[in-house]
Design a protein around this motif. Sequence first.
Motif, PDB file in Angstrom:
ATOM      1  N   GLY A 178       0.813  -1.213   0.000  1.00 45.04           N
ATOM      2  CA  GLY A 178       0.000   0.000   0.000  1.00 45.04           C
ATOM      3  C   GLY A 178       0.845   1.261   0.000  1.00 45.04           C
ATOM      4  N   THR A 179       0.189   2.381  -0.225  1.00 46.53           N
ATOM      5  CA  THR A 179       0.924   3.654  -0.209  1.00 46.53           C
ATOM      6  C   THR A 179       1.240   4.090   1.225  1.00 46.53           C
ATOM      7  OG1 THR A 179      -1.175   4.813  -0.347  1.00 46.53           O
ATOM      8  CG2 THR A 179       0.014   4.538  -2.386  1.00 46.53           C
ATOM      9  N   GLY A 223      -4.278   4.958   1.985  1.00 40.92           N
ATOM     10  CA  GLY A 223      -3.503   6.162   2.236  1.00 40.92           C
ATOM     11  C   GLY A 223      -3.475   7.081   1.031  1.00 40.92           C
ATOM     12  N   LYS A 283      -4.726  12.216  13.725  1.00 42.49           N
ATOM     13  CA  LYS A 283      -5.764  11.538  12.952  1.00 42.49           C
ATOM     14  C   LYS A 283      -6.017  10.110  13.435  1.00 42.49           C
ATOM     15  CE  LYS A 283      -5.118   9.885   8.880  1.00 42.49           C
ATOM     16  NZ  LYS A 283      -4.755   9.754   7.452  1.00 42.49           N
TER      17      LYS A 283
HETATM   18  N1  LIG Z   1      -7.338   5.045  13.436  1.00 43.43           N
HETATM   19  C1  LIG Z   1      -7.288   5.669  12.278  1.00 43.43           C
HETATM   20  N2  LIG Z   1      -8.047   6.757  12.042  1.00 43.43           N
HETATM   21  C2  LIG Z   1      -8.003   7.388  10.868  1.00 43.43           C
HETATM   22  N3  LIG Z   1      -7.197   7.031   9.853  1.00 43.43           N
HETATM   23  C3  LIG Z   1      -6.398   5.973  10.036  1.00 43.43           C
HETATM   24  C4  LIG Z   1      -6.411   5.229  11.243  1.00 43.43           C
HETATM   25  N4  LIG Z   1      -5.523   4.211  11.131  1.00 43.43           N
HETATM   26  C5  LIG Z   1      -4.981   4.319   9.907  1.00 43.43           C
HETATM   27  N5  LIG Z   1      -5.494   5.368   9.232  1.00 43.43           N
HETATM   28  C6  LIG Z   1      -5.141   5.838   7.911  1.00 43.43           C
HETATM   29  O1  LIG Z   1      -5.309   4.803   6.985  1.00 43.43           O
HETATM   30  C7  LIG Z   1      -4.444   5.009   5.867  1.00 43.43           C
HETATM   31  C8  LIG Z   1      -3.777   3.701   5.505  1.00 43.43           C
HETATM   32  O2  LIG Z   1      -4.756   2.786   5.155  1.00 43.43           O
HETATM   33  P1  LIG Z   1      -4.388   1.468   4.336  1.00 43.43           P
HETATM   34  O3  LIG Z   1      -3.373   0.684   5.063  1.00 43.43           O
HETATM   35  O4  LIG Z   1      -5.652   0.831   3.970  1.00 43.43           O
HETATM   36  O5  LIG Z   1      -3.696   2.153   3.078  1.00 43.43           O
HETATM   37  P2  LIG Z   1      -2.755   1.516   1.979  1.00 43.43           P
HETATM   38  O6  LIG Z   1      -3.324   0.219   1.557  1.00 43.43           O
HETATM   39  O7  LIG Z   1      -1.357   1.520   2.458  1.00 43.43           O
HETATM   40  O8  LIG Z   1      -2.883   2.589   0.824  1.00 43.43           O
HETATM   41  P3  LIG Z   1      -3.483   2.460  -0.671  1.00 43.43           P
HETATM   42  O9  LIG Z   1      -4.559   1.440  -0.625  1.00 43.43           O
HETATM   43  O10 LIG Z   1      -3.983   3.826  -0.956  1.00 43.43           O
HETATM   44  O11 LIG Z   1      -2.329   2.079  -1.508  1.00 43.43           O
HETATM   45  C9  LIG Z   1      -3.427   6.073   6.298  1.00 43.43           C
HETATM   46  O12 LIG Z   1      -3.705   7.297   5.641  1.00 43.43           O
HETATM   47  C10 LIG Z   1      -3.669   6.202   7.806  1.00 43.43           C
HETATM   48  O13 LIG Z   1      -3.459   7.500   8.258  1.00 43.43           O
END
Ligand SMILES: Nc1ncnc2c1ncn2[C@@H]1O[C@H](COP(=O)(O)OP(=O)(O)OP(=O)(O)O)[C@@H](O)[C@H]1O
Length: 272
Positions: A36-37, A147, A192
């Motif tokens: 993920g990003t 993200g 956040k």
């Molecule tokens: N408790 C929380 N409250 C709000 N946001 C959160 C929380 N925990 C994580 N995040 C947010 O979730 C995002 C990461 O989510 P996820 O791991 O699904 O993304 P990713 O898979 O890495 O990214 P993408 O799918 O865009 O490539 C980050 O922006 C982080 O700040």
Amino acid sequence: MMDLDRVNAYMARVEESETKTFKPVSSKLKVGLDLGTAYIVLVVLDEEDNPIACEKQAAQVLRDGVVVDYTGARQIVKDLKEKLEERLGTELVNCAIAMPAGTESSVKTHQYVAEGVGFEVTNILDEPSAANSIYQIENGVVVDIGGGTTGLAILKDGKVVQIEDEPTGGTHLTLVLAGNYHVSFQEAEAIKQDYARHKEILPVVKAVIEKMASIVNRYIDKSQTDAIYLCGGTCCLTGIETIFEKETGIKTIKPANPFLVTPAGIAMNCKL
Ligand SMILES: Nc1ncnc2c1ncn2[C@@H]1O[C@H](COP(=O)(O)OP(=O)(O)OP(=O)(O)O)[C@@H](O)[C@H]1O
Ligand SMILES: [Mg+2]
């Protein structure tokens, strides 16, 4: 309709497997790699899809769903794989990977990262469809807000009929918070992720969430859409579902912990 109790119980078990290693029904293990990003996640399931172990690490090695730092990505995946193998006392071989819709040209890079650490990639899928392996909805739309990207899969009679991806996600919320509170990106990220402050920050980031919801509006046929099902780390934000519901006029559902849905769904699709 999604069986929310089943999903919540299953995802609680996946979350637990971050710190606790469960005993698999056999030596055959499935692995899902989510590049993920914001986070790189590896989920291990047994052949009956029981959660066994999970490791994750925050990383900035992708942009808009595309690997921009191959060496960095490979190193993190290698570290996570080794941690899991240590915990399990066995080597992990087969793995499934997924990518956001519209980034199919980067399939090879994702695959090379996995193969570069010794995985055999036995399945490649798109992220929102992976998430629906967990949700198992027949009709509606799955929206994965990570993200850097927002992915969606539209389902009709149990089949994915359309997938889309837009470069907007939690990073944008963090930037808005950093600007409004005059703090660094890292500090804004911590604010956040602090559930105690969600009520306070929701009005500040409301406009960005409305924009995310409007992306969904653009792709769905409202008369044909029963419900929106949220997943992805950004959907941890308390109250995000209410803003989605107001903006789209469609019932919006999210599980207790939407964070590991996509990586667990990727693992479920690992062929043995
Ligand atoms: N408790 C929380 N409250 C709000 N946001 C959160 C929380 N925990 C994580 N995040 C947010 O979730 C995002 C990461 O989510 P996820 O791991 O699904 O993304 P990713 O898979 O890495 O990214 P993408 O799918 O865009 O490539 C980050 O922006 C982080 O700040
Ligand atoms: Mg993601």
